[in-house]
Design an enzyme around this catalytic site. Structure first.
Site, PDB file in Angstrom:
ATOM      1  N   ARG A   1      56.926 -12.003   0.891  1.00  0.00           N
ATOM      2  CA  ARG A   1      57.244 -12.398  -0.490  1.00  0.00           C
ATOM      3  C   ARG A   1      56.554 -13.712  -0.871  1.00  0.00           C
ATOM      4  NH1 ARG A   1      63.494 -12.200   0.939  1.00  0.00           N
ATOM      5  NH2 ARG A   1      62.580 -10.574   2.253  1.00  0.00           N
TER       6      ARG A   1
ATOM      7  N   LYS B   1      60.021 -12.247  15.829  1.00  0.00           N
ATOM      8  CA  LYS B   1      60.606 -10.902  15.917  1.00  0.00           C
ATOM      9  C   LYS B   1      60.881 -10.562  17.384  1.00  0.00           C
ATOM     10  CE  LYS B   1      58.039  -8.945  11.992  1.00  0.00           C
ATOM     11  NZ  LYS B   1      59.127  -8.456  11.126  1.00  0.00           N
TER      12      LYS B   1
END
Length: 486
Positions: free
Chosen positions: A333, A259
């Site tokens: 996920r 990130k």
């Protein structure tokens, strides 16, 4: 200190409309409160305040807060109960003013809804300052009068539940590691005889063949934990439970798909899903709700080490499906895939998972509401009705086959962990991915990325991690347990 409410009149002129507690206090001080309010000018607007000192010996400082219109109820356009929201916001402002005056105790006018008043007080005063030497003075809010003490106590418990989630999300990632998170929840539930907790180590996770979860965890030196909570609140402990699943990434660097450094520190709250569902169970236990609940939280860090997932790697989930990891920052996920498979072991009445899953959810709804993707209209109705009462809103999002194709058409594996059109419908393709691990007919996925933190949007929460939508989950459980009872 004392916080009292006043309603705004339909017209701007005219005498202040006090609540019944305000009226009683005005009589106690021989009409001096109304007199002072009339000198101050037109009636108070919603959320505005006047402070009066030296009016009564028991209450050296009295804050009068504007509650808005007297009979405000459910606003269909806003999808919430406006009266309750007005009370929460007004009481929070009043309590903070008493705190600024360094008065250690405040009595709060129930304002016609003691639960909402308690929530406003307890949520409004909360601040994470564990690690600061200079702390704000602690203020204890209490109900003014004794008429609605049960509703007040219920509001305190609801708000403390959300504050627990705020505490866990706000704390630095070196203080809330996977094991520390699990121990903190265990300690909160220790006093309840109808709760069992299992803190599952890495070896157990491996025996369960949770390859997707382990592939994320192996990038960090911090070992993963699978937290499993059993709350047996129902009269029959064999009744089908509600299963809550929460994403527990205690720090998310993005892994190899790193990130940007700006704002990365906020990723200490990437376990917001686990924090909210575990806090909701702690609250359900405190309220002694007559329902069985199982909480599942896969906990780990997502870090970019030599052992971390690489873009293009293929991993195998618990149900045998293979997943191509095209972006290591779509890691939540992967944890949830395995946890959702495991959730099917419990013959669940419903499975509800919560996760700070996608930046796309924040783009879609901002901080106004939690996005809900569900295969069950029954489940949606219960969540929606709960959110109207709590003011912590939910909004239904699509689970179309259209999105499923975008994650199942994948070059190397059964599924890709990103949609093939990259950014388009990112929250929807993430939900479609999770759906591939669900066979239960009542399942809901709550994407809480947009409601993770608060700047100033929710007036009764200070700036920082929001702990949303904990109260909506608790209210949802409360409604479900009423259903079972009837």
């Amino acid at each position: 200190g004392l916080v009292l409410g006043t309603y705004s009149s339909e017209k701007d002129e005219g005498a202040a409309q006090l609540t019944s507690a305000g009226d009683a206090f005005d009589r106690l001080v021989s009409g001096k409160l109304r007199q002072l309010l009339s000198v101050c000018g037109p009636p108070l607007k919603k959320g505005k305040t006047h402070i009066f000192h030296g009016m009564h010996q028991d209450f050296p400082s009295v804050v009068v807060v504007g509650l808005g219109k007297k009979n405000a109820g459910v606003n269909e356009q806003e999808n919430w109960n406006e009266g309750k929201e007005n009370i929460r916001a007004a009481v929070a402002v009043g309590c903070r003013q008493i705190q600024d005056l360094e008065i250690p105790c405040v009595e709060v006018d129930p304002c016609g809804d003691a639960q909402a008043a308690a929530e406003g007080a307890v949520l409004g005063l909360h601040e994470y300052n564990e690690l600061k030497q200079k702390k704000k003075p602690v203020v204890t809010p209490q109900l003014h009068g004794s008429a609605e003490s049960e509703a007040w106590q219920k509001g305190v418990i609801y708000a403390e539940g959300q504050n627990l989630a705020r505490y866990l999300m706000e704390a630095p990632a070196n203080y809330i590691t996977p094991i520390k998170f699990a121990e903190h929840i265990e300690q909160k539930l220790r006093s309840f005889s109808n709760v069992k907790i299992h803190i599952r180590p890495e070896s157990w996770i491996a025996t369960q063949q949770m390859g997707a979860f382990l592939s994320v965890a192996k990038g960090s030196a911090e070992p993963p934990i699978f937290l499993e909570i059993h709350y047996l609140g129902a009269a029959n402990t064999n009744d089908s439970p509600l299963v809550f699943v929460g994403k527990g990434v205690t720090f998310d660097s993005g892994g190899i798909s790193l990130k940007p450094s700006s704002g990365m520190d906020a990723m200490r709250a990437d376990m917001g899903g686990a924090a909210t569902v575990c806090s909701a169970i702690v609250t359900a236990a405190a309220l002694n709700l007559p329902l069985n609940i199982i909480g599942l939280a896969p906990l780990c860090e997502n870090m970019p080490s030599g052992k971390a997932n690489k873009p293009g790697d293929v991993v195998r989930a618990r149900n045998g499906k293979t997943i191509q990891v095209d972006n290591t920052d779509a890691e939540g996920r992967l944890l949830l895939a395995d946890a959702l498979c495991y959730a099917h072991n419990f013959n669940a009445r419903a499975i509800v998972n919560a996760a700070t899953l996608t930046g796309a959810m924040d783009v879609a709804l901002g901080s106004a509401a939690t996005g809900v993707f569900t295969n069950s209209s029954w489940l949606w109705t219960h969540l929606y009705e709960a959110s109207v009462l709590t003011g912590d809103r939910v909004w239904r999002m699509p689970l179309f086959e259209h999105y499923t194709k975008q994650v199942t058409e994948c070059p190397l594996a059964d599924l890709s962990n990103t949609g093939k059109y990259s950014r388009a419908g990112g929250a929807c393709t993430a939900a479609a991915f999770l759906k591939e691990f669900v066979t239960a007919s009542h399942w809901a996925h709550l994407d809480i990325a947009g409601v993770m933190s608060n700047k100033d949007e929710v007036p009764y929460l200070r700036k920082g991690m929001a702990g949303r939508p904990t109260r909506t989950l608790v209210e949802f459980v409360a409604r479900l347990s009423q259903d079972s009872h009837n």
